[in-house]
Design an enzyme around this catalytic site. Sequence first.
Site, PDB file in Angstrom:
ATOM      1  N   ASP A  97       2.072   0.447  13.230  1.00 42.67           N
ATOM      2  CA  ASP A  97       2.821  -0.685  12.684  1.00 42.67           C
ATOM      3  C   ASP A  97       2.989  -0.462  11.186  1.00 42.67           C
ATOM      4  O   ASP A  97       2.165  -0.880  10.381  1.00 42.67           O
ATOM      5  CB  ASP A  97       2.079  -1.992  12.964  1.00 42.67           C
ATOM      6  CG  ASP A  97       2.953  -3.207  12.737  1.00 42.67           C
ATOM      7  OD1 ASP A  97       4.095  -3.044  12.268  1.00 42.67           O
ATOM      8  OD2 ASP A  97       2.492  -4.325  13.015  1.00 42.67           O
ATOM      9  N   ALA A  98       4.065   0.220  10.829  1.00 42.18           N
ATOM     10  CA  ALA A  98       4.326   0.548   9.427  1.00 42.18           C
ATOM     11  C   ALA A  98       5.665   0.015   8.951  1.00 42.18           C
ATOM     12  O   ALA A  98       5.928  -0.012   7.748  1.00 42.18           O
ATOM     13  CB  ALA A  98       4.275   2.069   9.222  1.00 42.18           C
ATOM     14  N   LYS A  99       6.540  -0.371   9.876  1.00 43.13           N
ATOM     15  CA  LYS A  99       7.835  -0.996   9.575  1.00 43.13           C
ATOM     16  C   LYS A  99       8.611  -0.207   8.515  1.00 43.13           C
ATOM     17  O   LYS A  99       9.144  -0.762   7.560  1.00 43.13           O
ATOM     18  CB  LYS A  99       7.648  -2.452   9.141  1.00 43.13           C
ATOM     19  CG  LYS A  99       7.004  -3.314  10.238  1.00 43.13           C
ATOM     20  CD  LYS A  99       6.871  -4.760   9.794  1.00 43.13           C
ATOM     21  CE  LYS A  99       6.253  -5.620  10.891  1.00 43.13           C
ATOM     22  NZ  LYS A  99       4.828  -5.317  11.136  1.00 43.13           N
ATOM     23  N   ARG A 100       8.711   1.094   8.722  1.00 43.39           N
ATOM     24  CA  ARG A 100       9.415   1.946   7.767  1.00 43.39           C
ATOM     25  C   ARG A 100      10.929   1.831   7.976  1.00 43.39           C
ATOM     26  O   ARG A 100      11.411   1.646   9.095  1.00 43.39           O
ATOM     27  CB  ARG A 100       8.987   3.401   7.925  1.00 43.39           C
ATOM     28  CG  ARG A 100       7.510   3.662   7.698  1.00 43.39           C
ATOM     29  CD  ARG A 100       7.018   3.158   6.371  1.00 43.39           C
ATOM     30  NE  ARG A 100       5.701   3.669   6.029  1.00 43.39           N
ATOM     31  CZ  ARG A 100       4.760   2.968   5.435  1.00 43.39           C
ATOM     32  NH1 ARG A 100       4.967   1.694   5.142  1.00 43.39           N
ATOM     33  NH2 ARG A 100       3.589   3.514   5.139  1.00 43.39           N
TER      34      ARG A 100
END
EC number: 4.1.1.23
Length: 279
Positions: A97-100
């Site tokens: 979960d890094a939402k890049r």
Amino acid sequence: MTEPVPFGARLRAAMETRGPLCVGIDPHASLLRDWGLSDDVAGLERFTRTTVEALADRVAVLKPQSAFFERFGSRGLAVLEKAVAEAREAGALVLMDAKRGDIGSTMGAYAATYLDRDSPLFSDALTVSPYLGFEALRPALDAAHAGGAGLFVLALTSNEEGREVQRAVREDGSSVAATMLRHLASENAGAAPLGSFGAVVGATLGDLSDFDLDVNGPLLAPGIGAQGATPADLPAVFGDAVRNVVPSVSRGVLRHGPVTSGLRDSAARFADEVWAAVN
């Protein structure tokens, strides 16, 4: 060289054998305190190791939130690298979960970090933001295709602020969120038993019948537990697409630590409730 099995196929198999539950690994300061741990790298490492050892051999997906590791710098990232490797060795799929989200070579670098099988942070899937345009995600889409990985694209998030972007109406009369869902359906066309490119759709949003959620891919549904949604809400929110929902729980499970049996029992209860609601 053997072609990697696509993420969607591996996810469907995991959902059918372990149940469709995703548990977040969110070691924020308040949870570390609740566990009696120090808010430092030692506390982070203990929290993460305990969670992985308790759950990685029984839940379908573990979802570490990268920000809570990044805040400790390189030593925090070392803990994250170890957690990813150990979770995958125990049979869990890892969703980073890094939402890049970026453009060009920068998006390519993010893709190499999380979706290249030779990377120490290689994960089975990655959360991404499409709000520089869906096609700006192409380096990540291509890397995921090549590596048998997946993406979860922010589409209909549960935070109130998201509405101003996601529900905005385009020139053709469709909302931005609906456009993202159409892109995902196109990306997953022909995939079986499940496409590898999913959407993030909040379980707290209520009736979503105005949206076509049938993208032939997984729907990551945060909001179960501490945010107020329950597994019983899933059919009403997701309709016919509910079989592809991966409900995500973090605090609802993690607050039962640091005792291993507490974590396992809580995850099992959620998994049973989700299974009953979905089936």
